[in-house]
Design a protein around this motif. Structure first.
Motif, PDB file in Angstrom:
ATOM      1  N   ALA A   1       0.823  -1.207   0.000  1.00 43.79           N
ATOM      2  CA  ALA A   1       0.000   0.000   0.000  1.00 43.79           C
ATOM      3  C   ALA A   1       0.856   1.254   0.000  1.00 43.79           C
ATOM      4  CB  ALA A   1      -0.930  -0.001   1.201  1.00 43.79           C
ATOM      5  N   PHE A   2       0.382   2.253  -0.729  1.00 42.05           N
ATOM      6  CA  PHE A   2       0.995   3.585  -0.771  1.00 42.05           C
ATOM      7  C   PHE A   2      -0.088   4.599  -0.422  1.00 42.05           C
ATOM      8  CE2 PHE A   2       3.782   0.981  -3.228  1.00 42.05           C
ATOM      9  CZ  PHE A   2       5.051   1.528  -3.102  1.00 42.05           C
ATOM     10  N   PRO A   3      -0.129   5.069   0.833  1.00 41.21           N
ATOM     11  CA  PRO A   3      -1.115   6.084   1.230  1.00 41.21           C
ATOM     12  C   PRO A   3      -0.482   7.469   1.324  1.00 41.21           C
ATOM     13  CG  PRO A   3      -0.379   4.864   3.166  1.00 41.21           C
ATOM     14  CD  PRO A   3       0.470   4.404   2.009  1.00 41.21           C
ATOM     15  N   PRO A   4      -0.364   8.194   0.225  1.00 40.83           N
ATOM     16  CA  PRO A   4       0.261   9.529   0.267  1.00 40.83           C
ATOM     17  C   PRO A   4      -0.653  10.543   0.952  1.00 40.83           C
ATOM     18  CG  PRO A   4      -0.607   9.106  -1.914  1.00 40.83           C
ATOM     19  CD  PRO A   4      -0.795   7.846  -1.139  1.00 40.83           C
ATOM     20  N   HIS A   5      -0.135  11.743   1.125  1.00 36.81           N
ATOM     21  CA  HIS A   5      -0.890  12.818   1.777  1.00 36.81           C
ATOM     22  C   HIS A   5      -1.850  13.448   0.773  1.00 36.81           C
ATOM     23  CE1 HIS A   5      -2.009  16.038   4.324  1.00 36.81           C
ATOM     24  NE2 HIS A   5      -1.180  16.951   3.871  1.00 36.81           N
ATOM     25  N   ALA A   6      -3.068  13.691   1.198  1.00 37.80           N
ATOM     26  CA  ALA A   6      -4.069  14.304   0.331  1.00 37.80           C
ATOM     27  C   ALA A   6      -3.993  15.825   0.427  1.00 37.80           C
ATOM     28  CB  ALA A   6      -5.464  13.827   0.731  1.00 37.80           C
ATOM     29  N   THR A   7      -4.696  16.483  -0.460  1.00 34.06           N
ATOM     30  CA  THR A   7      -4.791  17.946  -0.424  1.00 34.06           C
ATOM     31  C   THR A   7      -5.910  18.319   0.542  1.00 34.06           C
ATOM     32  OG1 THR A   7      -6.198  17.778  -2.389  1.00 34.06           O
ATOM     33  CG2 THR A   7      -3.880  18.322  -2.738  1.00 34.06           C
ATOM     34  N   ALA A   8      -5.579  18.323   1.828  1.00 33.25           N
ATOM     35  CA  ALA A   8      -6.535  18.657   2.883  1.00 33.25           C
ATOM     36  C   ALA A   8      -5.756  19.129   4.100  1.00 33.25           C
ATOM     37  CB  ALA A   8      -7.410  17.459   3.241  1.00 33.25           C
ATOM     38  N   GLY A   9      -6.316  20.120   4.803  1.00 31.45           N
ATOM     39  CA  GLY A   9      -5.665  20.650   5.996  1.00 31.45           C
ATOM     40  C   GLY A   9      -6.347  20.178   7.261  1.00 31.45           C
TER      41      GLY A   9
ATOM     42  N   GLU B   1      -5.086  23.335   0.971  1.00 23.08           N
ATOM     43  CA  GLU B   1      -6.488  23.358   1.372  1.00 23.08           C
ATOM     44  C   GLU B   1      -7.331  22.434   0.499  1.00 23.08           C
ATOM     45  OE1 GLU B   1      -8.725  24.945   3.608  1.00 23.08           O
ATOM     46  OE2 GLU B   1      -6.890  25.134   4.779  1.00 23.08           O
ATOM     47  N   PHE B   2      -8.384  21.882   1.120  1.00 24.97           N
ATOM     48  CA  PHE B   2      -9.307  20.961   0.457  1.00 24.97           C
ATOM     49  C   PHE B   2      -9.873  21.568  -0.830  1.00 24.97           C
ATOM     50  CE2 PHE B   2     -13.491  19.007  -0.111  1.00 24.97           C
ATOM     51  CZ  PHE B   2     -13.234  17.663   0.097  1.00 24.97           C
ATOM     52  N   ALA B   3     -10.297  22.821  -0.772  1.00 27.36           N
ATOM     53  CA  ALA B   3     -10.902  23.465  -1.935  1.00 27.36           C
ATOM     54  C   ALA B   3      -9.906  23.622  -3.081  1.00 27.36           C
ATOM     55  CB  ALA B   3     -11.464  24.832  -1.540  1.00 27.36           C
ATOM     56  N   VAL B   4      -8.638  23.872  -2.735  1.00 29.57           N
ATOM     57  CA  VAL B   4      -7.620  24.002  -3.775  1.00 29.57           C
ATOM     58  C   VAL B   4      -7.411  22.674  -4.475  1.00 29.57           C
ATOM     59  CG1 VAL B   4      -5.199  24.556  -4.241  1.00 29.57           C
ATOM     60  CG2 VAL B   4      -6.480  25.877  -2.540  1.00 29.57           C
ATOM     61  N   GLY B   5      -7.348  21.594  -3.698  1.00 30.95           N
ATOM     62  CA  GLY B   5      -7.181  20.264  -4.287  1.00 30.95           C
ATOM     63  C   GLY B   5      -8.340  19.873  -5.177  1.00 30.95           C
ATOM     64  N   LEU B   6      -9.571  20.169  -4.718  1.00 29.00           N
ATOM     65  CA  LEU B   6     -10.746  19.866  -5.539  1.00 29.00           C
ATOM     66  C   LEU B   6     -10.713  20.654  -6.845  1.00 29.00           C
ATOM     67  CD1 LEU B   6     -13.869  19.652  -3.195  1.00 29.00           C
ATOM     68  CD2 LEU B   6     -12.726  17.807  -4.419  1.00 29.00           C
ATOM     69  N   SER B   7     -10.311  21.907  -6.780  1.00 28.79           N
ATOM     70  CA  SER B   7     -10.257  22.739  -7.991  1.00 28.79           C
ATOM     71  C   SER B   7      -9.207  22.224  -8.960  1.00 28.79           C
ATOM     72  CB  SER B   7      -9.960  24.198  -7.604  1.00 28.79           C
ATOM     73  OG  SER B   7     -10.968  24.726  -6.780  1.00 28.79           O
TER      74      SER B   7
ATOM     75  N   GLY C   1       3.637  28.260   4.886  1.00 24.48           N
ATOM     76  CA  GLY C   1       3.490  27.686   3.548  1.00 24.48           C
ATOM     77  C   GLY C   1       2.114  27.152   3.248  1.00 24.48           C
ATOM     78  N   HIS C   2       1.127  27.586   3.969  1.00 24.30           N
ATOM     79  CA  HIS C   2      -0.240  27.107   3.786  1.00 24.30           C
ATOM     80  C   HIS C   2      -0.746  27.501   2.402  1.00 24.30           C
ATOM     81  CE1 HIS C   2      -3.872  25.459   5.378  1.00 24.30           C
ATOM     82  NE2 HIS C   2      -4.565  26.586   5.298  1.00 24.30           N
ATOM     83  N   VAL C   3      -1.266  26.535   1.619  1.00 25.77           N
ATOM     84  CA  VAL C   3      -1.781  26.800   0.273  1.00 25.77           C
ATOM     85  C   VAL C   3      -3.300  26.922   0.369  1.00 25.77           C
ATOM     86  CG1 VAL C   3      -1.854  26.027  -2.120  1.00 25.77           C
ATOM     87  CG2 VAL C   3       0.136  25.487  -0.696  1.00 25.77           C
ATOM     88  N   TYR C   4      -3.796  28.144   0.361  1.00 22.45           N
ATOM     89  CA  TYR C   4      -5.205  28.394   0.608  1.00 22.45           C
ATOM     90  C   TYR C   4      -5.865  28.977  -0.641  1.00 22.45           C
ATOM     91  CZ  TYR C   4      -3.074  32.970   1.397  1.00 22.45           C
ATOM     92  OH  TYR C   4      -2.333  34.123   1.263  1.00 22.45           O
TER      93      TYR C   4
ATOM     94  N   SER D   1      -4.838  32.235  -3.089  1.00 18.08           N
ATOM     95  CA  SER D   1      -3.413  32.559  -3.062  1.00 18.08           C
ATOM     96  C   SER D   1      -2.803  32.317  -4.437  1.00 18.08           C
ATOM     97  CB  SER D   1      -2.693  31.713  -2.011  1.00 18.08           C
ATOM     98  OG  SER D   1      -2.734  30.342  -2.370  1.00 18.08           O
ATOM     99  N   LYS D   2      -1.659  32.947  -4.695  1.00 14.55           N
ATOM    100  CA  LYS D   2      -0.966  32.737  -5.974  1.00 14.55           C
ATOM    101  C   LYS D   2      -0.593  31.268  -6.138  1.00 14.55           C
ATOM    102  CE  LYS D   2       2.907  34.348  -8.805  1.00 14.55           C
ATOM    103  NZ  LYS D   2       3.275  32.981  -9.229  1.00 14.55           N
ATOM    104  N   ARG D   3      -0.177  30.643  -5.051  1.00 20.89           N
ATOM    105  CA  ARG D   3       0.194  29.229  -5.131  1.00 20.89           C
ATOM    106  C   ARG D   3      -0.986  28.355  -5.542  1.00 20.89           C
ATOM    107  NH1 ARG D   3       4.156  27.494  -0.114  1.00 20.89           N
ATOM    108  NH2 ARG D   3       6.103  28.217  -1.062  1.00 20.89           N
ATOM    109  N   SER D   4      -2.174  28.698  -5.058  1.00 18.85           N
ATOM    110  CA  SER D   4      -3.332  27.885  -5.412  1.00 18.85           C
ATOM    111  C   SER D   4      -3.594  27.951  -6.920  1.00 18.85           C
ATOM    112  CB  SER D   4      -4.565  28.351  -4.631  1.00 18.85           C
ATOM    113  OG  SER D   4      -5.007  29.625  -5.060  1.00 18.85           O
ATOM    114  N   PHE D   5      -3.476  29.160  -7.516  1.00 16.89           N
ATOM    115  CA  PHE D   5      -3.681  29.279  -8.958  1.00 16.89           C
ATOM    116  C   PHE D   5      -2.553  28.597  -9.730  1.00 16.89           C
ATOM    117  CE2 PHE D   5      -6.583  32.658  -7.624  1.00 16.89           C
ATOM    118  CZ  PHE D   5      -7.667  32.397  -8.449  1.00 16.89           C
TER     119      PHE D   5
END
Length: 621
Positions: A314-322, A390-396, A427-430, A433-437
């Motif tokens: 199994a490989f359980p990586p980290h999801a895009t969620a805070g 952030e969850f919303a960034v990952g979903l987008s 370093g929070h990606v919310y 933010s520019k990082r999210s785009f």
């Protein structure tokens, strides 16, 4: 993780495990004997030690053994280990106060033995206040009920002083029965014979009541903002936190469940099976949940639980969620595993895949690979610092990849470069933010590249090492895992380390050391098992980088040697779980940090006021 949440995570440094009750009792008797040797002055050292055990240790032992049954009689939940540790801590308070009073009396020469005895009376009142607060927090009794088990240690010590100091002689001449049981000064050390009068015990009652009221007033002052904004009591949080740090209980989950909110989260599975026998060789599982908050509380042990449920490696990586998507209880993990099994059962497999592509947009870097109409994407901002996405960034970002032709998308946050808990943002990606785009645009560009790429036959090799490192070293039980995918001679290595983020520069050093592959990415699971040690226990902070580099290169070579034809497939399901909820983590963190910051000031003011009143009572009585 924001700075406020980082400060809350720093509470993990207080985590310990309460010793067994008999250990605390034995240690309290040793301390009592040493205190007796220091306080009393008979002809024999052993007699001094015994007197210390009797007058200081016996109240501790009685409190250790009697508090739990009395508390549970009223519906409380103090265990013997907790009550023994509490009694021992209160004994230490008494000894420290007596020593300090003795030193002051000796140095100044203005205070006599009575000053030391007055300090003892005050210390016994303080012991009640401490025990009252703990019983109130842990057992959540009413103040009047909590006062009963809380008074045991003070009451026992007061009774012994009353009997063996000869205080009864101030009240009556007594008969044989009274003298036999309630007046035994001849059996006591000279230091306490006739040292106490009825006034002292009236004083003890007054101080005990005063300190108890002050303690309860302190709780009410701190509790008000919690109830107003979160609808729960700070005592619920304290009770759960004490249970977790002292005995590893799950009482803290009951508190989180009270503030939690329902959420629907995607659970995506990418599975590989051998083309010869159809046996599963590896499985990537990604619930869009944050594996927190700490230890095995909530989803803190999510990666290990997911790994144990898979047939292949199994490989359980980290999801895009805070942290807003922390599970409130470990029971919620079962819901995610059921959803993963459901997704796994619906997978359609194909034996061809595209080579990996690397896309960079701004600070965001994505490594992607397609299996039919499905895509595996791994995001990183290294060498720039980054924490949770952030969850919303990952979903987008996932939606952007689907717009460009992908069906199911497994988007993992590599979570592989951070500088700890310093700074305002960490370093929070919310959203916004520019990082999210950057990340969203990179996901779309990666999907377009994969859509137009040629497919070839697929081979997979895997390797795993549990390692000798432990959570205190920043490595969880899954150790280090490597999967190498070969598509027409183009090889990509996916390295997964069971840890919470990574020291800056380590990711680049690991990738540079890999031979025999064309592309590579280093990921961490973000397991919070390692955070029962400290809040910033990142991969590479406690272990030798060279040893990790050697291990990863060896495992990659093993995975290359293990290459064999496989078929791959991906599917997603949705799971309904209870998580911390939007802004709840920040609110909880803000309140907890405010209690720590302002609580010290409030306690200091309460102590000053109480001491002033205590001095006034001493003079008036």
């Amino acid at each position: 993780m924001t700075e406020t949440q980082g400060e809350l995570a720093g509470l993990s440094k207080y985590i310990f495990r309460a010793p067994q009750w008999y250990t605390s009792v034995a240690l309290s008797l040793v301390i009592a004997a040493l205190a007796g040797i220091a306080a009393f002055d008979s002809q024999y050292v052993l007699e001094d030690a015994w007197q210390g055990v009797f007058f200081i240790g016996v109240p501790t032992v009685v409190a250790s053994l009697a508090t739990t049954p009395v508390d549970r009689y009223f519906g409380g939940q103090l265990t013997y280990s907790r009550s023994s540790l509490l009694a021992f801590a209160c004994e230490v308070v008494v000894v420290v106060v007596l020593v300090a009073a003795g030193v002051v009396a000796t140095i100044t020469g203005r205070f006599g033995q009575n000053f030391v005895f007055d300090a003892l009376v005050a210390a016994l009142g303080l012991v009640f206040a401490i025990r009252f607060l703990v019983v109130l927090a842990v057992s959540r009794d009413s103040p009047l009920v909590a006062a009963i088990p809380a008074s045991i240690q003070t009451l026992t010590a007061g009774l012994l002083l009353f009997v063996y100091s000869g205080t009864m002689n101030y009240l009556t001449t007594g008969g044989r029965l009274v003298n036999a049981y309630l007046s035994r000064p001849a059996e006591a050390p000279p230091e306490i014979q006739y040292a106490f009068s009825p006034r002292d015990f009236v004083l003890l009652v007054l101080l005990t009541a005063l300190y108890g009221v002050a303690a309860y007033g302190l709780v009410l002052a701190i509790d008000r903002p919690w109830k107003r904004s979160l609808g729960v009591s700070v005592l619920d949080f304290v009770s759960g936190f004490i249970g977790h740090i002292a005995e590893g209980t799950r009482e803290l989950e009951d508190f989180f469940e009270q503030i939690g909110e329902e959420a629907v989260v995607p659970v995506t599975v990418l599975a590989f099976r051998n083309t010869d026998d159809g046996e599963e060789k590896a499985r990537f599982v990604l619930p869009m949940i944050h594996p927190g908050p700490m230890g095995e509380i909530g989803g803190g042990n999510l990666p290990q639980r997911v790994a144990e449920s898979a047939t292949g490696l199994a490989f359980p990586p980290h999801a895009t969620a805070g942290h807003d998507f922390n599970l409130v209880t470990e029971r919620e993990v079962d819901t995610l595993i059921d959803a993963a099994e459901s997704a796994h059962a619906s997978i359609d497999y194909c034996d061809r895949a595209t080579p990996a592509v690397r896309v960079q947009e701004g600070e965001a870097k994505l490594l992607g690979q397609a299996f039919g109409d499905d895509a595996l994407l791994v995001s990183t901002f290294s060498p720039e610092f980054a924490d949770d996405v952030e969850f919303a960034v990952g979903l987008s970002a996932t939606a952007e990849a689907r717009v460009e032709g992908m069906d199911d998308v497994l988007l993992a946050d590599a979570h592989n470069c951070n500088n700890g808990l310093g700074g305002d943002d960490l370093g929070h990606v919310y959203p916004g933010s520019k990082r999210s785009f950057d990340m969203i645009q990179a996901a779309g560009e990666t999907a377009r590249s994969l859509r137009d790429a040629d497919e070839d036959s697929l081979e997979l090799g895997v390797a795993w090492d549990r390692t000798t490192w432990r959570p205190e070293d920043g490595i969880g039980p899954l150790g280090v895992r490597v999967a190498v995918l070969d598509t027409g001679g183009d090889r990509t290595a996916y390295v997964l380390v069971d840890g919470n983020n990574m020291e800056p520069g380590l990711r680049e050093e690991l990738i540079d050391a890999l031979d025999g592959v064309d592309h590579a990415e280093i990921m961490t699971t973000d397991t919070h098992i390692v955070n029962t040690v400290e809040s910033t226990n990142q991969v590479g902070a406690s272990i030798d980088w060279g040893e990790l580099v050697d291990l990863v290169t060896d495992l990659t070579a093993e995975a290359v040697a293990d290459l064999e034809p496989v078929a791959a497939g991906m599917a997603s399901e949705r799971a309904e779980v209870t998580v911390f909820g939007n802004d709840r983590t920040e609110t909880l963190a803000s309140h907890a940090n405010a209690v720590i910051a302002m609580g010290g000031v409030i306690v200091a003011l309460a102590v000053l006021a109480t001491v002033a009143i205590s001095i006034l009572i001493f003079f008036l009585t």
